[in-house]
Write a protein that holds these residues in place. Sequence first.
Motif, PDB file in Angstrom:
ATOM      1  N   GLY A   1      36.977  41.146  42.833  1.00 51.20           N
ATOM      2  CA  GLY A   1      37.130  39.700  42.778  1.00 51.20           C
ATOM      3  C   GLY A   1      37.102  39.198  41.351  1.00 51.20           C
ATOM      4  O   GLY A   1      36.430  39.791  40.485  1.00 51.20           O
ATOM      5  N   LEU A   2      37.816  38.113  41.106  1.00 49.84           N
ATOM      6  CA  LEU A   2      37.830  37.467  39.787  1.00 49.84           C
ATOM      7  C   LEU A   2      37.803  35.962  39.978  1.00 49.84           C
ATOM      8  O   LEU A   2      38.570  35.427  40.778  1.00 49.84           O
ATOM      9  CB  LEU A   2      39.072  37.876  39.003  1.00 49.84           C
ATOM     10  CG  LEU A   2      39.254  37.276  37.600  1.00 49.84           C
ATOM     11  CD1 LEU A   2      40.004  38.258  36.682  1.00 49.84           C
ATOM     12  CD2 LEU A   2      40.022  35.934  37.628  1.00 49.84           C
ATOM     13  N   VAL A   3      36.910  35.304  39.251  1.00 48.97           N
ATOM     14  CA  VAL A   3      36.867  33.848  39.209  1.00 48.97           C
ATOM     15  C   VAL A   3      36.805  33.449  37.746  1.00 48.97           C
ATOM     16  O   VAL A   3      35.905  33.873  37.016  1.00 48.97           O
ATOM     17  CB  VAL A   3      35.660  33.271  39.968  1.00 48.97           C
ATOM     18  CG1 VAL A   3      35.623  31.749  39.827  1.00 48.97           C
ATOM     19  CG2 VAL A   3      35.706  33.657  41.442  1.00 48.97           C
ATOM     20  N   ALA A   4      37.776  32.670  37.298  1.00 45.46           N
ATOM     21  CA  ALA A   4      37.840  32.228  35.909  1.00 45.46           C
ATOM     22  C   ALA A   4      37.931  30.714  35.866  1.00 45.46           C
ATOM     23  O   ALA A   4      38.703  30.111  36.608  1.00 45.46           O
ATOM     24  CB  ALA A   4      39.048  32.844  35.205  1.00 45.46           C
ATOM     25  N   ARG A   5      37.124  30.148  34.998  1.00 41.83           N
ATOM     26  CA  ARG A   5      37.178  28.699  34.797  1.00 41.83           C
ATOM     27  C   ARG A   5      36.917  28.444  33.324  1.00 41.83           C
ATOM     28  O   ARG A   5      35.860  28.815  32.809  1.00 41.83           O
ATOM     29  CB  ARG A   5      36.165  27.972  35.666  1.00 41.83           C
ATOM     30  CG  ARG A   5      36.244  26.445  35.546  1.00 41.83           C
ATOM     31  CD  ARG A   5      35.249  25.716  36.425  1.00 41.83           C
ATOM     32  NE  ARG A   5      35.524  25.878  37.839  1.00 41.83           N
ATOM     33  CZ  ARG A   5      34.770  26.574  38.675  1.00 41.83           C
ATOM     34  NH1 ARG A   5      33.684  27.192  38.212  1.00 41.83           N
ATOM     35  NH2 ARG A   5      35.093  26.662  39.945  1.00 41.83           N
ATOM     36  N   GLY A   6      37.899  27.847  32.662  1.00 41.55           N
ATOM     37  CA  GLY A   6      37.749  27.637  31.234  1.00 41.55           C
ATOM     38  C   GLY A   6      37.703  28.976  30.509  1.00 41.55           C
ATOM     39  O   GLY A   6      38.510  29.869  30.742  1.00 41.55           O
TER      40      GLY A   6
ATOM     41  N   SER B   1      41.439  49.176  39.845  1.00 43.21           N
ATOM     42  CA  SER B   1      41.967  49.733  41.088  1.00 43.21           C
ATOM     43  C   SER B   1      43.262  49.012  41.457  1.00 43.21           C
ATOM     44  O   SER B   1      43.401  47.808  41.255  1.00 43.21           O
ATOM     45  CB  SER B   1      40.956  49.579  42.227  1.00 43.21           C
ATOM     46  OG  SER B   1      39.851  50.442  42.056  1.00 43.21           O
ATOM     47  N   VAL B   2      44.196  49.771  42.016  1.00 38.87           N
ATOM     48  CA  VAL B   2      45.511  49.248  42.376  1.00 38.87           C
ATOM     49  C   VAL B   2      45.542  48.959  43.875  1.00 38.87           C
ATOM     50  O   VAL B   2      45.123  49.787  44.684  1.00 38.87           O
ATOM     51  CB  VAL B   2      46.629  50.245  42.001  1.00 38.87           C
ATOM     52  CG1 VAL B   2      48.001  49.684  42.366  1.00 38.87           C
ATOM     53  CG2 VAL B   2      46.566  50.582  40.508  1.00 38.87           C
TER      54      VAL B   2
ATOM     55  N   VAL C   1      43.771  43.344  39.604  1.00 40.14           N
ATOM     56  CA  VAL C   1      43.225  42.000  39.418  1.00 40.14           C
ATOM     57  C   VAL C   1      43.592  41.436  38.055  1.00 40.14           C
ATOM     58  O   VAL C   1      43.895  40.241  37.921  1.00 40.14           O
ATOM     59  CB  VAL C   1      41.694  41.993  39.649  1.00 40.14           C
ATOM     60  CG1 VAL C   1      40.944  42.650  38.495  1.00 40.14           C
ATOM     61  CG2 VAL C   1      41.179  40.584  39.877  1.00 40.14           C
ATOM     62  N   ASP C   2      43.607  42.274  37.006  1.00 41.19           N
ATOM     63  CA  ASP C   2      43.920  41.752  35.682  1.00 41.19           C
ATOM     64  C   ASP C   2      45.404  41.450  35.519  1.00 41.19           C
ATOM     65  O   ASP C   2      45.769  40.486  34.823  1.00 41.19           O
ATOM     66  CB  ASP C   2      43.450  42.735  34.612  1.00 41.19           C
ATOM     67  CG  ASP C   2      41.948  42.652  34.396  1.00 41.19           C
ATOM     68  OD1 ASP C   2      41.460  41.570  34.016  1.00 41.19           O
ATOM     69  OD2 ASP C   2      41.254  43.656  34.613  1.00 41.19           O
ATOM     70  N   ASP C   3      46.267  42.233  36.160  1.00 39.51           N
ATOM     71  CA  ASP C   3      47.693  41.898  36.132  1.00 39.51           C
ATOM     72  C   ASP C   3      47.948  40.563  36.818  1.00 39.51           C
ATOM     73  O   ASP C   3      48.687  39.706  36.311  1.00 39.51           O
ATOM     74  CB  ASP C   3      48.494  42.999  36.840  1.00 39.51           C
ATOM     75  CG  ASP C   3      48.788  44.184  35.933  1.00 39.51           C
ATOM     76  OD1 ASP C   3      48.194  44.277  34.841  1.00 39.51           O
ATOM     77  OD2 ASP C   3      49.616  45.027  36.325  1.00 39.51           O
TER      78      ASP C   3
ATOM     79  N   THR D   1      40.857  26.495  37.323  1.00 41.19           N
ATOM     80  CA  THR D   1      40.271  27.672  37.957  1.00 41.19           C
ATOM     81  C   THR D   1      41.349  28.652  38.416  1.00 41.19           C
ATOM     82  O   THR D   1      42.383  28.242  38.952  1.00 41.19           O
ATOM     83  CB  THR D   1      39.416  27.264  39.172  1.00 41.19           C
ATOM     84  OG1 THR D   1      38.374  26.380  38.741  1.00 41.19           O
ATOM     85  CG2 THR D   1      38.784  28.480  39.843  1.00 41.19           C
ATOM     86  N   VAL D   2      41.072  29.934  38.217  1.00 42.14           N
ATOM     87  CA  VAL D   2      41.846  31.020  38.820  1.00 42.14           C
ATOM     88  C   VAL D   2      40.901  31.799  39.716  1.00 42.14           C
ATOM     89  O   VAL D   2      39.782  32.132  39.305  1.00 42.14           O
ATOM     90  CB  VAL D   2      42.452  31.966  37.767  1.00 42.14           C
ATOM     91  CG1 VAL D   2      43.172  33.128  38.449  1.00 42.14           C
ATOM     92  CG2 VAL D   2      43.394  31.217  36.844  1.00 42.14           C
ATOM     93  N   ALA D   3      41.319  32.084  40.944  1.00 38.08           N
ATOM     94  CA  ALA D   3      40.485  32.841  41.892  1.00 38.08           C
ATOM     95  C   ALA D   3      41.348  33.917  42.543  1.00 38.08           C
ATOM     96  O   ALA D   3      42.362  33.611  43.173  1.00 38.08           O
ATOM     97  CB  ALA D   3      39.903  31.912  42.961  1.00 38.08           C
ATOM     98  N   ILE D   4      40.952  35.188  42.370  1.00 40.47           N
ATOM     99  CA  ILE D   4      41.712  36.323  42.907  1.00 40.47           C
ATOM    100  C   ILE D   4      40.754  37.242  43.650  1.00 40.47           C
ATOM    101  O   ILE D   4      39.709  37.638  43.115  1.00 40.47           O
ATOM    102  CB  ILE D   4      42.404  37.119  41.787  1.00 40.47           C
ATOM    103  CG1 ILE D   4      43.340  36.216  40.988  1.00 40.47           C
ATOM    104  CG2 ILE D   4      43.166  38.317  42.354  1.00 40.47           C
ATOM    105  CD1 ILE D   4      43.821  36.834  39.683  1.00 40.47           C
TER     106      ILE D   4
END
Length: 388
Positions: free
Chosen positions: A22-27, A50-51, A266-268, A358-361
């Motif tokens: 999981g990834l949550v980015a804000r600012g 992981s792919v 997740v980073d791609d 926000t980005v949420a993956i």
Amino acid sequence: MTGLREVLEPFVDSGALPGAVGLVARGGRVEVEAVGSADAEGSAPMVRDSVFRVASLTKPVIAAAVMMLAEEGRFALTDPVGPWLPELASPVVVRTPAGPVDDVVPATRPITVADLLTFRAGIGFPDDFTLPAVALLFTELKQGPPQPQQVPAPDAWMKALSRIPLLHQPGEAWLYNTCSDILGVLIARVSGSPLPVFLEERIFEPLGMADTGFSVPAADLGRFTWCYRAASGAGGAGLELVDAPDGQWSVPPAFPSGAGGLVSTVDDLYAFQRMLLAGGALEGERGRLLAEESVQRMTTDWLTPDQRAGAELFLEGQGWGFGGSVDVEVRAPWNVPGRYGWIGGTGTAAHITPSTGTVAILLTQVELAGPTPPPEAMQAFWRYAAGA
């Protein structure tokens, strides 16, 4: 204080998921967690790179590629698609959605590029899967859960498509999925490049998406996750294998599916979502991938209230932009008007919320049981990302 790891780990501990990233980015703050294992046996730990088979998270990428061609003047969104897709130049429509597939009338107008982008071309999945015309999507076009090695090459696929009547007149109703596969063929024919080549050169390479494509190279199979569905046996407990790392994504497909064929990390995906959040701009003063107007069009709801109501099974009241849904009302704690993104049937989700930056993956490897409701792990993740 509860963090992302604490949100995800209970679903691994309960056996609902083998693992997740999981990834949550804000600012400027980016939180990433990899929990559990890449397989149900626990033999390979989940890692950040992981792919995953991202399924319908392919759709926003395809929409972005279409907008790039539109910006170049290769076509206008209002243009009929017949010049590039002659198989759709003279479509017919079933007289009534529940009627037989040979009781048809001519389409009242041509299918346009915009019809495909907004999923209003007249072909795809309605809320009722029992309609006769819908059965042909499964048998002739191999629509449904991604199965890349079972689908014929694009020209043969389009020939099969030409024999299937539309379920609704162009522009009339929102229907899921098939339009993204058609857009993938459109991109290849207009650009003169196979879809995987176009996406690699025009999107993946500029964004540094080195692990995204329609198959996984042999050297990277060690990072490729297994794919499962909930077991259907007595009691319904446990998971059953759908695809292993050396399975359907280990070799390039004949038909690169614009609706659900990509694998990624997740980073791609974060790189792609960050570009959308920046209005199409690349980082580090490297120019733009898309014009800001194109991103605005992608992330704008184009549906009427009646069209949203007619697609409740898939949209649950959300609107639809180009390649993804747009929140238009607050139905749950995670719904924020303007939030754009989508979910994948293999257990994936990616959204941006422009109003909060926000980005949420979320990437998991367990197929969804159906279009709605979203699984508990996804709901918990969205609540966390929204701060609810």
